[in-house]
Design an enzyme around this catalytic site. Structure first.
Site, PDB file in Angstrom:
ATOM      1  N   HIS A  34       0.839  -1.291  -0.142  1.00 51.02           N
ATOM      2  CA  HIS A  34      -0.079   0.403  -0.424  1.00 51.02           C
ATOM      3  C   HIS A  34       0.707   1.085  -0.074  1.00 51.02           C
ATOM      4  O   HIS A  34       0.400   2.281  -0.735  1.00 51.02           O
ATOM      5  CB  HIS A  34      -1.009   0.140   0.868  1.00 51.02           C
ATOM      6  CG  HIS A  34      -1.777   1.337   1.099  1.00 51.02           C
ATOM      7  ND1 HIS A  34      -2.707   1.199   0.730  1.00 51.02           N
ATOM      8  CD2 HIS A  34      -2.050   2.530   2.100  1.00 51.02           C
ATOM      9  CE1 HIS A  34      -3.454   2.376   0.873  1.00 51.02           C
ATOM     10  NE2 HIS A  34      -2.789   3.012   2.109  1.00 51.02           N
ATOM     11  N   HIS A  81     -10.011   3.679  -1.139  1.00 52.31           N
ATOM     12  CA  HIS A  81     -10.224   3.785   0.192  1.00 52.31           C
ATOM     13  C   HIS A  81     -11.762   2.223   0.470  1.00 52.31           C
ATOM     14  O   HIS A  81     -12.306   2.261   0.855  1.00 52.31           O
ATOM     15  CB  HIS A  81     -10.554   4.168   1.192  1.00 52.31           C
ATOM     16  CG  HIS A  81     -10.415   4.750   2.696  1.00 52.31           C
ATOM     17  ND1 HIS A  81     -10.695   5.582   3.727  1.00 52.31           N
ATOM     18  CD2 HIS A  81      -8.935   5.199   2.797  1.00 52.31           C
ATOM     19  CE1 HIS A  81      -9.755   5.133   4.278  1.00 52.31           C
ATOM     20  NE2 HIS A  81      -8.653   5.222   4.371  1.00 52.31           N
ATOM     21  N   ASP A 103      -4.359  16.009   1.949  1.00 46.29           N
ATOM     22  CA  ASP A 103      -3.462  15.367   0.663  1.00 46.29           C
ATOM     23  C   ASP A 103      -3.652  17.164  -0.407  1.00 46.29           C
ATOM     24  O   ASP A 103      -2.448  17.372  -0.263  1.00 46.29           O
ATOM     25  CB  ASP A 103      -4.098  14.538  -0.081  1.00 46.29           C
ATOM     26  CG  ASP A 103      -3.003  13.329  -0.001  1.00 46.29           C
ATOM     27  OD1 ASP A 103      -2.997  13.017   1.595  1.00 46.29           O
ATOM     28  OD2 ASP A 103      -3.663  12.159  -0.646  1.00 46.29           O
TER      29      ASP A 103
END
Length: 700
Positions: A34, A81, A103
């Site tokens: 990830h 997600h 972000d």
């Protein structure tokens, strides 16, 4: 999942000793698929990421591109997600929105738009509808509460998502050039502050959880790995971040996402080529007796890490207090290692670059996907038309987007429900509109990963072209199954190459993105799903809509196609066929048509082919009467084409550099009439709405 033996040996060799428990857990998460992209990074060099408009490319929290001819910049990012949204659809989706918005904040931008691309199992399954309901509610509640409009996206259903839905969210932010911030720390001696919510134990191990297949009992056993969102704190964080930028108090910033504080702080100092010394006990905490590992790796939401000049620390504290946010001085930037102390002991002492970028890449076997055979059904035209119109994939998604506030912020020119979204940019001197499109079609990439992914690029670019916009940049969310399976990795690699080639041929730089692998469960792997979000601009706000005026002739810019691979027609009627040969040549022609003075309406051809395109253009007062050569022309989903209603087809032909085929005329009766050979099917507008309202019927 503990640190792999081979990784542990590398860590031991670098450190010259056994790692501490906190170090081992930190390496496990930062070196996970990830975070480290161990299986995908070798493939990502296929993408071109530069152009004269690109200011910040891949590697930061979000990319940054310039609005041509202005001092305004747009940030652009996308996140997945997926696993959390299976375990807890509401919180999994909500925190996905929160993460991609932070972000945006960390680059110095204010978020102005969201796009969600959602993928679920067979809509007929109760579990799929349960996941859809929870995910949409999570996105809606979070996005609406923070005041960021969700303006476009896609919702797809495919049986191979049954055990693993995908939730991909993109965000666009706006900033002026003087407010740009990056994640790389700048100066030894500067202070590191943690601002936002208190740290709890939620989301522990989220990065490693996202890097393994979903187990059968994931909905209960993996619940602690799912974060819990607080949109009202996120809204305060958005406004506090703006205030900090206004006062020039931020030197560098990163939001706390995967791997929590350990991930954000170590990546910041690694990008700056420096180190840090952190006092973990200084972190403001929500729960008592948290240990060093929990403080480092918890993925509690609504938190930002800032690099601040020492003389500005008190000013940042004051801003945080004004917005009722926690604020902790957690350490300093140094010239040494990344060091964390807890309870008087050093629990982490490692080179920051080794932590953030030292994971070895995987060399995996791959099997090339087999080409599809042609085996077409002998379907009744009317029955096929009925089935395609009523499919959840081509049906109206109004049930989804009506739950989102898509007009907050007063920028939205074009609402969801058609091709790409349009937003105003009043900050520029001219009437400049931002265009946005996002999505992918799993039927396409399931039929042919390479061609289907290439078509994904063409389709998103055509959505912008239908609004008269040209693309600036794209970000991708590359979703796949377990890469350790050669057939899965082969399909994923082919999709990456197809997307890269499509974007390159369209001259669209891919400036950032996200990779999500191990989307695999007892139900099997998901199809390769290369979600693409494309950002563009156009001069002027007066773009054509997709609804018919009823006063012109209908033409097909880009011409007819006859390949049916990946189409909803085959999904409903059975059979197989080759996916259409990739072709991007029609995109510029569609854009030229959208800008033509004689154009009344434009709608691209996509899911469901011309059957659905025409059905979506019909209104109470305007219908169509068209003739097509065969069923393939009606149902082919070859992208890069659009239906145009025009008052001067001859002038349009002279303007665009692509085939332009006469389809028929617009009428004033609100009836969709299509003749194929000697068969005619006709639908009134109410019958179309009834057929395409399946989501609302089943979910309201």
């Amino acid at each position: 999942m503990p640190l792999a033996d081979s990784d542990r040996r590398l860590v031991e060799a670098e450190l010259g000793r056994d790692p501490t428990p906190a170090e081992a857990a930190l390496f496990e998460n930062l070196w996970s698929e990830h975070c480290a992209y161990r299986s995908s990074r070798p493939l990502l060099s296929a993408f071109d990421s530069e152009s004269e408009d690109v200011v910040v490319g891949p590697g930061d929290d979000a990319a940054v591109v310039r609005v041509p001819g202005t001092d305004q910049l747009l940030t652009f990012g996308v996140e997945s997600h997926n696993h959390p949204s299976y375990v807890d659809p509401y919180d999994g989706a909500a925190t996905g929105v929160g993460g991609i918005v932070r972000d945006t904040l960390s680059m110095g931008a204010y978020p102005i738009a969201l796009a969600d691309s959602l993928y679920f199992g067979d809509f007929a399954r109760e579990h799929s509808r349960y996941l859809l309901d929870g995910v949409v509610e999570g996105i809606s509640d979070y996005g609406n509460a923070i005041g960021v409009p969700t303006v476009t996206g896609s919702t797809q259903f495919h049986e191979d998502y049954e055990g693993n839905p995908l939730v991909n969210v993109a965000c666009v932010g706006l900033l002026s050039e003087d407010r740009l911030v990056t994640a790389a720390v700048k100066e030894p001696g500067n202070t590191l502050l943690l601002v936002g919510n208190a740290t709890g134990r939620d989301g522990l191990g989220g990065a490693s959880f996202a890097s393994e297949d979903l187990a059968e009992d994931a909905e209960t056993e993996d619940r602690p790995a799912v974060q819990v969102g607080d949109p009202y704190t996120e809204k305060l964080l958005i406004e506090a971040n703006e205030t900090l930028l206004d006062r020039d108090l931020v030197v560098a910033a990163r939001d706390l996402g995967a791997a929590g504080l350990g991930g954000a702080s170590s990546e910041m100092v690694a990008q700056g080529g420096l180190g840090a010394r952190l006092d973990l006990e200084a972190v403001h905490q929500r729960e008592p007796n948290m240990n060093a590992l929990e403080i480092l790796l918890a993925e509690s939401q609504e938190r930002m890490c800032y690099e601040v000049r020492p003389e500005d620390v008190e000013a940042v504290r004051e801003v945080a207090e004004r917005f009722d946010l926690g604020c902790s001085v957690i350490g300093d930037v140094t010239e040494g290692n990344y060091v964390c102390e807890f309870d008087g002991e050093v629990v982490v002492d490692a080179p920051a670059e080794f932590l953030a970028d030292g994971a070895p890449m995987n060399d995996l076997e791959r099997e090339e996907p087999a080409p599809a055979e042609t085996d077409l059904p002998d379907a009744d035209l009317a029955e096929a038309f009925d089935a395609v119109l009523a499919s959840p994939n081509t049906a109206s998604k109004e049930w989804v987007y009506r739950q989102y506030d898509h007009e907050v912020g007063n920028r939205t020119l074009r609402r969801p429900g058609g091709d790409g979204a349009l937003l105003t940019l009043p900050e520029t001197d001219e009437e400049t509109a931002v265009a946005l499109s996002a999505g992918a079609n799993p039927n396409w990439t399931d039929a042919d990963p390479y061609r289907g992914a290439y078509a994904t690029a063409v389709e998103n670019a055509t959505n912008l072209a239908a609004a008269g916009a040209r693309p600036l940049a794209a970000v991708d969310c590359l979703n796949g199954g377990n890469p350790e399976k050669p057939d899965v990795y082969g399909g994923f690699a082919a999709a990456v190459d197809g997307l890269a080639d499509g974007c390159r041929d369209l001259s669209v730089p891919v400036v950032g993105g996200n990779v999500s692998l191990y989307n695999d469960s007892n139900a099997g792997p998901v199809p390769p799903t290369p979600t693409l979000a494309v950002l563009g601009v156009r001069d002027g706000y007066d773009a054509p809509g997709l609804e018919l005026a009823g006063d012109g002739n209908l033409v097909l810019v880009g011409g007819h196609a006859d390949a049916l691979g990946g189409s909803e027609y085959l999904a409903q009627c059975g059979g197989s066929d080759a996916f259409p040969e990739p072709d991007d040549s029609g995109v510029a022609a569609v854009r030229d048509a959208a800008r033509h003075d004689a154009t009344l309406a434009v709608h691209d051809v996509s899911d469901g082919g011309l059957a659905v395109t025409l059905a979506e253009m019909v209104t109470d007062d305007a219908g169509v009467d068209v003739e097509l050569p065969d069923a393939a022309a009606l149902f082919s989903e070859a992208p890069g084409r659009a239906v145009v209603e025009t008052t001067d087809a001859d002038a349009l032909r002279e303007t665009v550099d692509a085939p332009v085929v006469d389809l028929g005329t617009a009428t004033g009766d609100g009836v969709l009439s299509v003749t194929v050979g000697d068969e005619t099917v006709a639908y009134g507008v109410e019958a179309i709405r009834e057929a395409r309202d399946v989501l609302a019927r089943e979910l309201d």
